[in-house]
Design a protein around this motif. Sequence first.
Motif, mmCIF file in Angstrom:
data_model
loop_
_atom_site.group_PDB
_atom_site.id
_atom_site.type_symbol
_atom_site.label_atom_id
_atom_site.label_comp_id
_atom_site.label_asym_id
_atom_site.label_seq_id
_atom_site.Cartn_x
_atom_site.Cartn_y
_atom_site.Cartn_z
ATOM 1 N N MET A 261 0.808 -1.218 0.000
ATOM 2 C CA MET A 261 0.000 0.000 0.000
ATOM 3 C C MET A 261 0.842 1.268 0.000
ATOM 4 S SD MET A 261 -2.914 -1.444 -0.024
ATOM 5 C CE MET A 261 -4.004 -0.056 0.205
ATOM 6 N N ASP A 262 2.158 1.150 -0.008
ATOM 7 C CA ASP A 262 3.012 2.332 0.097
ATOM 8 C C ASP A 262 2.800 3.305 -1.057
ATOM 9 O OD1 ASP A 262 3.962 1.238 2.376
ATOM 10 O OD2 ASP A 262 6.028 0.951 1.699
ATOM 11 N N GLU A 263 2.598 2.767 -2.275
ATOM 12 C CA GLU A 263 2.374 3.636 -3.434
ATOM 13 C C GLU A 263 1.078 3.280 -4.156
ATOM 14 O OE1 GLU A 263 5.726 3.755 -6.004
ATOM 15 O OE2 GLU A 263 7.122 4.370 -4.430
ATOM 16 N N TYR A 264 0.232 2.541 -3.480
ATOM 17 C CA TYR A 264 -1.017 2.081 -4.078
ATOM 18 C C TYR A 264 -1.891 3.230 -4.554
ATOM 19 C CZ TYR A 264 -6.008 0.979 -3.686
ATOM 20 O OH TYR A 264 -7.364 0.909 -3.893
ATOM 21 N N LEU B 59 -7.133 5.156 -11.872
ATOM 22 C CA LEU B 59 -7.657 6.522 -11.820
ATOM 23 C C LEU B 59 -7.749 6.972 -10.360
ATOM 24 C CD1 LEU B 59 -10.557 6.305 -14.453
ATOM 25 C CD2 LEU B 59 -8.364 7.459 -14.745
ATOM 26 N N PRO B 60 -6.681 7.517 -9.805
ATOM 27 C CA PRO B 60 -6.728 7.963 -8.405
ATOM 28 C C PRO B 60 -7.699 9.124 -8.219
ATOM 29 C CG PRO B 60 -4.470 7.813 -9.233
ATOM 30 C CD PRO B 60 -5.384 7.713 -10.418
ATOM 31 N N THR B 61 -8.039 9.396 -6.975
ATOM 32 C CA THR B 61 -8.890 10.531 -6.632
ATOM 33 C C THR B 61 -8.080 11.541 -5.821
ATOM 34 O OG1 THR B 61 -9.652 9.732 -4.472
ATOM 35 C CG2 THR B 61 -10.793 8.882 -6.427
ATOM 36 N N TRP B 62 -8.645 12.724 -5.637
ATOM 37 C CA TRP B 62 -7.941 13.735 -4.846
ATOM 38 C C TRP B 62 -7.833 13.304 -3.384
ATOM 39 C CZ3 TRP B 62 -10.481 15.994 -0.752
ATOM 40 C CH2 TRP B 62 -11.877 15.907 -0.731
ATOM 41 N N ILE B 63 -8.784 12.502 -2.907
ATOM 42 C CA ILE B 63 -8.680 11.977 -1.543
ATOM 43 C C ILE B 63 -7.506 10.998 -1.459
ATOM 44 C CG2 ILE B 63 -9.892 10.653 0.250
ATOM 45 C CD1 ILE B 63 -12.509 11.742 -0.846
ATOM 46 N N GLY B 64 -7.250 10.295 -2.561
ATOM 47 C CA GLY B 64 -6.115 9.387 -2.591
ATOM 48 C C GLY B 64 -4.794 10.101 -2.385
ATOM 49 N N ILE C 183 -15.918 1.420 1.333
ATOM 50 C CA ILE C 183 -16.131 2.871 1.214
ATOM 51 C C ILE C 183 -14.795 3.586 1.075
ATOM 52 C CG2 ILE C 183 -16.961 4.918 2.430
ATOM 53 C CD1 ILE C 183 -19.161 3.160 3.623
ATOM 54 N N GLY C 184 -13.793 3.133 1.838
ATOM 55 C CA GLY C 184 -12.468 3.730 1.719
ATOM 56 C C GLY C 184 -11.877 3.556 0.331
ATOM 57 N N ILE C 185 -12.072 2.373 -0.258
ATOM 58 C CA ILE C 185 -11.578 2.136 -1.619
ATOM 59 C C ILE C 185 -12.317 3.020 -2.616
ATOM 60 C CG2 ILE C 185 -11.349 0.415 -3.455
ATOM 61 C CD1 ILE C 185 -11.096 -1.715 -1.261
ATOM 62 N N ILE C 186 -13.626 3.165 -2.427
ATOM 63 C CA ILE C 186 -14.425 3.969 -3.354
ATOM 64 C C ILE C 186 -13.967 5.414 -3.381
ATOM 65 C CG2 ILE C 186 -16.741 4.975 -3.648
ATOM 66 C CD1 ILE C 186 -17.858 2.213 -2.827
ATOM 67 N N ILE C 187 -13.682 5.996 -2.218
ATOM 68 C CA ILE C 187 -13.347 7.429 -2.175
ATOM 69 C C ILE C 187 -11.885 7.706 -2.522
ATOM 70 C CG2 ILE C 187 -15.169 7.897 -0.508
ATOM 71 C CD1 ILE C 187 -13.043 8.087 1.653
ATOM 72 N N THR C 188 -11.034 6.682 -2.517
ATOM 73 C CA THR C 188 -9.626 6.915 -2.838
ATOM 74 C C THR C 188 -9.238 6.406 -4.219
ATOM 75 O OG1 THR C 188 -8.980 4.837 -1.744
ATOM 76 C CG2 THR C 188 -8.924 6.861 -0.416
ATOM 77 N N SER C 189 -10.116 5.647 -4.875
ATOM 78 C CA SER C 189 -9.792 5.065 -6.182
ATOM 79 C C SER C 189 -11.062 4.986 -7.021
ATOM 80 C CB SER C 189 -9.204 3.661 -6.029
ATOM 81 O OG SER C 189 -8.148 3.639 -5.085
ATOM 82 N N ASN C 190 -10.918 5.110 -8.312
ATOM 83 C CA ASN C 190 -12.051 5.011 -9.237
ATOM 84 C C ASN C 190 -12.035 3.642 -9.909
ATOM 85 O OD1 ASN C 190 -13.416 7.764 -9.385
ATOM 86 N ND2 ASN C 190 -11.281 8.343 -9.702
ATOM 87 N N TYR C 191 -12.605 2.644 -9.245
ATOM 88 C CA TYR C 191 -12.681 1.310 -9.836
ATOM 89 C C TYR C 191 -14.070 1.042 -10.395
ATOM 90 C CZ TYR C 191 -8.198 0.566 -7.596
ATOM 91 O OH TYR C 191 -6.886 0.682 -7.209
#
Length: 544
Positions: free
Chosen positions: A209-212, A218-223, A271-279
């Motif tokens: 997860m260090d650079e995940y 498609l990362p998000t700004w929360i990411g 929910i954490g995955i949803i807000i930090t990544s666009n899958y």
Amino acid sequence: MPSSPAKLVQWLFSSDQASAKAQAPRRLAARWLFLRALGLIFFSAFYSLLRQVPGLIGPDGLLPAQEYLQGIRRFAGASRFWYVPTLFWMKSDSHSLLLLAWIGLIASVLLVLNFWPRGTIFVCLVAYLSFISALQAFSSYQSDGMLLSAGFISLFFAPPGFMPRWGERHPPSRASLFLLLSVWFTIYFESGIAKIASGDPEWRNLTAMDEYYQNGPLPTWIGWYAQHLPHWFHVGTAALTLALELVIVWMALLPRRFRIGQFWLVTPLQIGIIITSNYAFLNYLVLALGILLLDDEYLARFLPRRLREDASNLADRAQLSASPRDEGADHRWATARRIFSSSGLWGAAFFQTWVFYVIAAQLVWMVIPEVPLPTSPVSALEPFRIANRYGLFAVMTRGRYEIEFQGSNDGQTWIPYPFRYKPQDPREAPGIYAPYQPRFDWNLWFASLDNWEQNRFVIFAEERLLMGSPSVLTLFAENPFPSAPPAQIRAVVWQYWFSDRSEKRQGLWWRRELIGLYAPAIAHGPDGKFVITEIPQPGQPIRR
């Protein structure tokens, strides 16, 4: 337990009035919520196709469906209908593509409104399978298989009728509920097995997860903010992911209190995955399947008062509605109904048993590959993608690379084509787009990890841009050459990193470095044909 095979089939697969007496309807509210969520997910899938499909597989798109299906027709003959199951065998022009997307979109809205759930799910399923079978390289995502699998099983899980409300008279069958939870289980457990089996040192060392957050599609700004959390947080989330996928997921087999606790463990993670990544809709679907861990008694406390009262009385109402109502019915009509119901029951048993075998066999092979199970049922069902193997993030990406298309009229000044969703401008914050699925942008991320020979759609995109294809241009945010197509087109690749805190204060979300040419640059020759003007440097390493 049932005392005969016929009674066992009835006990497992039936959802009629007789089974309502024998089975407490403890998943009616969960089913109602899940099917509404399934309709919304189908809506997002068809909405994204509606906006993209002409540029992806339209006649002047990147991978035209007409040419693909004609090639399959020449070699596969009549078997093509099984191996490439799609309605586009009839016609696959732009109007047909958009018409089917609209049909799927309307059916998904009706499913959300709880109108004829089985019928609308069937329409969504056929329409979506038709697209997935024709999208070629743009349908190689595990999320597509998840949706098709959940949709197919939901044909048996949903209540019959045009306006079934809670479906008290037809509670979900044991088999369909078990299969949907099996899909939920395998998404987690097989992903955990894949991480261990891959031998990726990032998972072994808990550095996955260090650079995940910066290296996903498609990362998000929360990411960006999650990426800059302390190292112990990344180690903890890597350990939690492995523990959840390999151990905690088994709590689904334990009594009620453990399943409720499990729901509250996995839901925050999704929910954490949803807000930090666009899958796309992947995590929304996993989230929706998790609702089936809960029963009506527990869910009732979270519903609005009017629905809470309904949900609290579901068991009593189901028993009342299950009382015989056909005493005065015509004998011949009653006999016909029994025959039809029996045929449907055995058909449901056949297909659900087949799906369960394929799911179970693939899980067994992931753990013990040499087990000699029959393979023909698995291969026969493979074209329909309704029973799949999953392996999310088995190997973590070690770097973020972005392909950029550029045009020029003089070979000196190159102007980029701006993307709608992919990171590009270092000063532009990455957005949150899920559950929308931008397939072109996603495929470019996968292509950046390999070479252009394995991703010919990149060359096709260069050709279409050089021709000024309106359909392909809609895949981009705007056309930087509105008057006429440029004289030359090239695709270059950059490496991206999230900016640090000091760079962020200067308005930079990213920093980037040009790696070089990704694919051959092309231009129009004197005879109007495409000519190569520059090729990537030989020996350029493949990025992983």
